[in-house]
Design a protein around this motif. Structure first.
Motif, mmCIF file in Angstrom:
data_model
loop_
_atom_site.group_PDB
_atom_site.id
_atom_site.type_symbol
_atom_site.label_atom_id
_atom_site.label_comp_id
_atom_site.label_asym_id
_atom_site.label_seq_id
_atom_site.Cartn_x
_atom_site.Cartn_y
_atom_site.Cartn_z
ATOM 1 N N MET A 1 0.821 -1.198 0.000
ATOM 2 C CA MET A 1 0.000 0.000 0.000
ATOM 3 C C MET A 1 0.863 1.260 0.000
ATOM 4 S SD MET A 1 -2.805 1.170 2.771
ATOM 5 C CE MET A 1 -1.830 2.185 3.846
ATOM 6 N N PHE A 2 1.898 1.235 0.878
ATOM 7 C CA PHE A 2 2.761 2.413 0.962
ATOM 8 C C PHE A 2 3.540 2.626 -0.328
ATOM 9 C CE2 PHE A 2 2.293 1.964 5.629
ATOM 10 C CZ PHE A 2 1.700 3.195 5.819
ATOM 11 N N ARG A 8 2.472 7.223 -6.411
ATOM 12 C CA ARG A 8 1.532 8.272 -6.863
ATOM 13 C C ARG A 8 2.010 9.660 -6.486
ATOM 14 N NH1 ARG A 8 -4.689 7.353 -6.940
ATOM 15 N NH2 ARG A 8 -4.361 9.447 -7.762
ATOM 16 N N LEU A 9 2.579 9.750 -5.291
ATOM 17 C CA LEU A 9 3.084 11.067 -4.876
ATOM 18 C C LEU A 9 4.257 11.491 -5.763
ATOM 19 C CD1 LEU A 9 2.807 10.846 -0.977
ATOM 20 C CD2 LEU A 9 1.274 12.008 -2.576
ATOM 21 N N GLN A 10 5.104 10.494 -6.098
ATOM 22 C CA GLN A 10 6.216 10.777 -7.020
ATOM 23 C C GLN A 10 5.683 11.360 -8.333
ATOM 24 O OE1 GLN A 10 9.531 10.482 -6.922
ATOM 25 N NE2 GLN A 10 9.667 9.730 -4.806
ATOM 26 N N ASP A 11 4.593 10.756 -8.818
ATOM 27 C CA ASP A 11 4.003 11.229 -10.077
ATOM 28 C C ASP A 11 3.561 12.692 -9.971
ATOM 29 O OD1 ASP A 11 4.437 8.807 -11.226
ATOM 30 O OD2 ASP A 11 2.367 8.074 -10.984
ATOM 31 N N VAL A 12 3.000 13.040 -8.803
ATOM 32 C CA VAL A 12 2.568 14.427 -8.615
ATOM 33 C C VAL A 12 3.769 15.356 -8.723
ATOM 34 C CG1 VAL A 12 1.490 16.096 -7.058
ATOM 35 C CG2 VAL A 12 0.643 13.727 -7.111
ATOM 36 N N PHE A 13 4.856 14.967 -8.046
ATOM 37 C CA PHE A 13 6.043 15.833 -8.073
ATOM 38 C C PHE A 13 6.651 15.884 -9.473
ATOM 39 C CE2 PHE A 13 6.209 14.455 -3.482
ATOM 40 C CZ PHE A 13 5.603 15.619 -3.044
ATOM 41 N N LEU A 39 -6.484 9.366 -0.012
ATOM 42 C CA LEU A 39 -7.788 8.728 0.247
ATOM 43 C C LEU A 39 -7.810 7.297 -0.274
ATOM 44 C CD1 LEU A 39 -10.256 11.678 -0.528
ATOM 45 C CD2 LEU A 39 -9.725 10.678 1.719
ATOM 46 N N GLU A 40 -7.213 7.090 -1.450
ATOM 47 C CA GLU A 40 -7.178 5.738 -2.017
ATOM 48 C C GLU A 40 -6.287 4.824 -1.207
ATOM 49 O OE1 GLU A 40 -6.392 5.914 -6.206
ATOM 50 O OE2 GLU A 40 -8.217 7.095 -6.536
ATOM 51 N N ALA A 41 -5.349 5.408 -0.456
ATOM 52 C CA ALA A 41 -4.486 4.595 0.404
ATOM 53 C C ALA A 41 -5.134 4.430 1.787
ATOM 54 C CB ALA A 41 -3.112 5.238 0.525
ATOM 55 N N ASP A 42 -6.429 4.776 1.856
ATOM 56 C CA ASP A 42 -7.204 4.601 3.090
ATOM 57 C C ASP A 42 -6.766 5.461 4.257
ATOM 58 O OD1 ASP A 42 -9.238 3.016 2.344
ATOM 59 O OD2 ASP A 42 -8.237 1.116 2.831
ATOM 60 N N VAL A 43 -6.192 6.591 3.971
ATOM 61 C CA VAL A 43 -5.863 7.516 5.054
ATOM 62 C C VAL A 43 -7.166 8.179 5.490
ATOM 63 C CG1 VAL A 43 -4.535 9.587 5.708
ATOM 64 C CG2 VAL A 43 -3.556 7.912 4.116
#
Ligand SMILES: Nc1nc2c(ncn2[C@@H]2O[C@H](COP(=O)(O)OP(=O)(O)OP(=O)(O)O)[C@@H](O)[C@H]2O)c(=O)[nH]1
Ligand SMILES: [Mg+2]
Length: 162
Positions: A1-2, A8-13, A39-43
């Protein structure tokens, strides 16, 4: 999951790399992606909202706040002269510099910057009677005083005192 969240965060950057500056639009776009990824990572959605709001505040500050250039140097190093030259150069670049002297130890220093400002047709922020260097710098940066609203870059100078 992490791992997938990290990806995904890398993609944003990555999508940000081509951008030369932060704008309210590209900040919102990035925040939308980050929010979705979390949200998709269930945070927990409350945690996501608090986080995104905090990042937005900081990013907007960075996008809209004036840039500060602090000139620091020993006495006679050329700070005041450089302040005038930089101010003129920035004006030629279409910027609106504002000079603020924070050197309150030497009575003539503030006046010297005023003289340099007048010579170069540069604005100087000199709140009369305010002799606390931090307060002077803050006031200049905030720019709430009349006539200080239209600005994009500020410029502070100070002296090093032994
Ligand atoms: N040769 C040369 N002289 C310079 C230069 N910049 C400043 N000076 C001279 O150096 C002296 C000190 O310059 P200032 O700009 O007043 O220096 P300062 O750091 O503001 O000095 P204080 O406010 O007294 O701490 C002046 O006589 C300037 O004309 C430079 O780039 N080259
Ligand atoms: Mg000086």
């Amino acid at each position: 999951m992490f791992e997938s969240l990290g990806g995904r965060l890398q993609d944003v950057f990555k999508s940000f790399r081509g951008e030369t500056r932060l704008t309210p639009e590209n900040i919102e776009a990035a925040l939308r992606e980050i929010r979705l990824a979390l949200l998709e990572a269930d945070v927990n959605f409350k945690v996501v909202k608090a986080f995104v709001d905090r990042v937005r505040d900081r990013a907007m500050d960075a996008a809209t706040g004036p840039r500060v250039i602090l000139l620091l140097g020993l006495q006679g190093a050329g700070k005041t002269t450089t302040a005038g030259k930089l101010g003129k150069w920035l004006t030629q670049q279409g910027k609106h510099p504002l000079l603020v002297s924070t050197d309150v130890k030497r009575p003539a220093a503030i006046e010297q910057l005023n003289v340099v400002g007048r010579k170069g047709s540069l604005r100087v922020h000199d709140p009369a009677g305010l002799l606390d260097p931090v307060a002077r710098a803050r006031r200049g940066r905030r720019g709430r005083e009349p006539g200080l609203r239209h600005r994009d870059r500020r410029y502070g100078r100070t002296a090093a005192h032994r």
